[in-house]
Write an enzyme that holds these catalytic residues in place. Structure first.
Site, PDB file in Angstrom:
ATOM      1  N   PHE A  74       0.869  -1.176   0.000  1.00 42.78           N
ATOM      2  CA  PHE A  74       0.000   0.000   0.000  1.00 42.78           C
ATOM      3  C   PHE A  74       0.906   1.226   0.000  1.00 42.78           C
ATOM      4  CE2 PHE A  74      -4.114   1.839   2.095  1.00 42.78           C
ATOM      5  CZ  PHE A  74      -4.460   2.400   0.874  1.00 42.78           C
ATOM      6  N   ALA A 112      -3.989  -4.381   2.039  1.00 41.12           N
ATOM      7  CA  ALA A 112      -3.891  -5.839   2.130  1.00 41.12           C
ATOM      8  C   ALA A 112      -4.813  -6.433   3.176  1.00 41.12           C
ATOM      9  CB  ALA A 112      -2.445  -6.248   2.424  1.00 41.12           C
ATOM     10  N   TYR A 236       8.924  -3.710  24.232  1.00 43.61           N
ATOM     11  CA  TYR A 236       8.672  -4.552  23.066  1.00 43.61           C
ATOM     12  C   TYR A 236       8.019  -5.881  23.457  1.00 43.61           C
ATOM     13  CZ  TYR A 236       8.991  -5.998  18.241  1.00 43.61           C
ATOM     14  OH  TYR A 236       8.657  -6.385  16.973  1.00 43.61           O
ATOM     15  N   LEU A 274      16.975  -4.460  13.050  1.00 49.09           N
ATOM     16  CA  LEU A 274      17.556  -3.702  11.938  1.00 49.09           C
ATOM     17  C   LEU A 274      16.894  -2.340  11.848  1.00 49.09           C
ATOM     18  CD1 LEU A 274      17.733  -6.532   9.262  1.00 49.09           C
ATOM     19  CD2 LEU A 274      19.682  -5.373  10.291  1.00 49.09           C
TER      20      LEU A 274
END
Length: 400
Positions: A74, A112, A236, A274
């Site tokens: 998208f 999606a 996290y 990353l």
């Protein structure tokens, strides 16, 4: 037009098509240098294919295994006088290179999460490929309109139970400071985050693909997750995102049961930390990654997304003996080099020592900044950013 980076916080508002093309070429050359992936996939659907791990998954399967690929994303298209998003330029670059190499590559630009895009994708698979033998689920979105209820769910990035205080860095200025993140106030925030980032949409995709007969016998599907060190657990793994990742991982046995009669299997791959658009938005994480990069580059074990995805395919999903190595929880661990004891011990020691004054010496903050701008096609070696660039680059398979 001459295109320069314009940033707002952890977002770059501009993107460079020539830098995106060179980034894609660099990834392709790496995959080629590693040789063919034996017994690799031949027809691949990548959901979330325009940036990060999704883009690298598409490159690795196409140029490492000769696979026909369909990518779903998208992104904002480019037009005359108006820049497209980085993901748009990445996808245009990928299709250009794939077509020149004689590889099938088509893309669908849309939400999606929607039933409409799922139907459109299935129609394209049936029309052009018949079936796919690998489905990569790599969506990263802050919100989701539920296709069945119409409810808009927005994810939140918060700890659970109590505030979390730790160091963080503004990677633009290099200033190290302390940040406190307030916890969620109610369970609704947790449930919304799970709705956006959990496993339900992955399940919907596999259900719809199977019902349409679009999955090949022996099909594999993989989604991506992250665990990380205890240092980041409160924000996290033990926070709202972690609850969503737990839900994603809990979807694996559901999909395995669904795919049993096709001899298919589903996996969650736990990947390395990353520099991505998503990780840049998480307090604490940019500083951790800057220190991690310093340590892993010194040890010669640093990987980017393309190295991670090539290794995932060649050494995990498609091994010569057909066995997929997993941990005690059934997860593929491609974060193994990051989580090595010696690496984590060094990062933990550097974390204690880090200040604004010594940041440039004991971390790879410059490498972090460069990779951040690389995501948007800037600071890519070999590109002259003072030259005019054609902003109106199109994805060949998408009608504008």
């Amino acid at each position: 037009m001459i295109i320069q980076p314009r940033t707002r916080g952890f977002i770059c508002l501009t993107a460079h098509p020539d830098g995106a093309l060179q980034n894609v070429k660099n990834q392709i050359e790496y995959v080629k240098s590693k040789g063919a992936i034996k017994n690799g996939p031949k027809s691949v659907l990548v959901i979330g294919a325009s940036t990060g791990f999704g883009l690298s998954s598409r490159i690795a399967t196409a140029f490492g295994s000769g696979a026909a690929t369909i990518g779903v994303f998208f992104e904002k298209p480019a037009s005359e006088g108006k820049l497209g998003t980085a993901g748009w330029y990445n996808s245009a670059a990928f299709e250009k290179e794939a077509h020149e190499a004689g590889l099938y590559a088509k893309s669908i630009n849309g939400d999606a999460f929607s039933d409409e895009v799922k139907r459109q994708t299935i129609d394209l698979i049936k029309q052009d490929l018949g079936q796919v033998d690998l489905v990569v689920y790599s969506l990263a979105s802050p919100r989701r309109t539920h296709p069945k209820t119409g409810v808009v769910h927005s994810s939140v990035l918060k700890p659970i139970g109590k505030p979390y205080t730790n160091k963080t860095v503004d990677f633009h200025t290099g200033i190290v400071s302390e940040v406190t993140i307030a916890p969620v106030e109610n369970d609704e925030d947790i449930l919304n985050t799970i709705a956006v980032m959990g496993g339900e949409d992955w399940k919907f995709w596999i259900q719809d693909l199977k019902a349409a007969g679009a999955l090949a016998d022996g099909v594999k599907t993989v989604a991506y997750s992250y665990i990380g060190p205890e240092l980041t657990f409160p924000i996290y793994r033990n926070g709202t995102i972690g609850k969503a990742k737990n839900d994603l991982e809990a979807t694996v046995p559901v999909l395995d049961d669904l795919l049993k009669d096709l001899n298919g299997k589903s996996y969650v791959s736990v990947n390395k930390a990353l520099v991505t658009q998503s990780s840049s938005a998480i307090p604490v994480v940019p500083l951790y990654i800057s220190l991690l990069y310093k340590v892993m580059k010194a040890k010669g074990t640093h990987e980017g997304t393309i190295e991670q995805m090539q290794r995932l395919l060649a050494e995990r999903l498609y091994t010569e003996n057909g066995t997929v190595p997993v941990d005690s929880e059934g997860r593929i661990r491609i974060d193994d080099w990051e989580m090595a004891d010696d690496v984590q011990a060094e990062v933990a020691q550097l974390w204690k020592e880090t200040t604004t004054e010594n940041l440039s010496q004991i971390s790879d903050i410059e490498g972090y900044r460069k990779e951040f701008f690389n995501l948007f096609g800037f600071e890519v070696d070999g590109i002259d950013y003072e030259k005019e660039a054609n902003e109106n680059v199109q994805v060949p398979s998408i009608e504008s």
